[in-house]
Motif scaffolding. Structure first.
Motif: not given
Length: 225
Positions: A77-86, A48-57, A96-100
């Motif tokens: 996760f596929v997202t523009a949020k690139d902070a270490n804490q994110d 499952i490839i998830l954008d972090w900032m999806l509308p609705g939820e 399982d993984d995170y790509i910016v």
């Protein structure tokens, strides 16, 4: 692999959907968090490839809820949020993984392959119905152990139908899975594709492997029983 793509950016989503299908993956593309959660609960996706900032939820909320329900699909996760804490928050939520963003498509494919190799979530390699089998790693089809010469679209149609044995898939569902969201391909193209596949897989069978459900769509069945 069977992939759920949740991306609300229409341009990026359309591109990812197209590129993933070109790699022989079966893809469902949704554009909001609610649909992502519903699709993930109704189907068994490898990744499952998830954008972090999806509308609705948010994708983060979807990920947390899926893990709470025991979903064991690989989540990226596929997202523009690139902070270490994110990144830490996303992984702690069950990803399982995170790509910016922006990212290279080859890197995305490599991360998908890495997730698919998880020992606790083996990817189904062989799908078999009657005398017909598919190897989803090599993208080859066999009838009574003899390889069948299939085009990319013919193979993808068989994989989609065989992953949903005895379930009716509507024409609209098949067109979207094969040609993409908002495709302008007509249903006549689907009928022609089904006809071509039947010629190759119905040899020696008394009934057609792909059954037409009039007014709705198609489903596969074991023609030898």
């Amino acid at each position: 692999m069977n992939i759920l793509l949740a991306e609300d950016d229409t341009r990026l989503g359309k591109l990812m959907d197209h590129l993933l299908k070109n790699e022989f993956h079966v893809v469902d593309w949704v554009q909001n968090g609610k649909d992502a959660y519903v699709y993930a609960r109704l189907s068994d996706y490898d990744v499952i490839i998830l954008d972090w900032m999806l509308p609705g939820e948010s994708g983060l909320s979807v990920c947390k809820r899926l893990r709470e329900k025991g979903n064991s699909s690989g989540i990226l996760f596929v997202t523009a949020k690139d902070a270490n804490q994110d990144i830490i928050t996303g992984l702690d939520a069950g990803a399982d993984d995170y790509i910016v963003k922006p990212f290279e498509f080859n890197e995305l494919l490599a991360r998908i392959r890495a997730i698919s190799r998880r020992k606790d979530k083996p990817i189904q390699k062989i799908i078999k119905i009657g005398k017909l089998s598919l190897n989803v790693n090599t993208h080859e089809a066999y009838l009574e152990n003899a390889i069948i010469d299939l085009t990319k679209k013919e193979y993808q149609l068989l994989e989609i139908l065989m992953r949903n044995q005895n379930q009716i898939l509507t024409r609209e569902q098949l067109v979207e899975k094969l040609w993409g969201y908002e495709s302008e391909v007509s249903e006549n193209a689907l009928d022609a594709l089904v006809k071509l596949v039947r010629k190759k897989v119905d040899i020696h069978a008394e009934k057609s492997f792909i059954q037409t459900v009039r007014g709705i769509g198609y489903k596969v069945r074991n023609p030898y029983v």
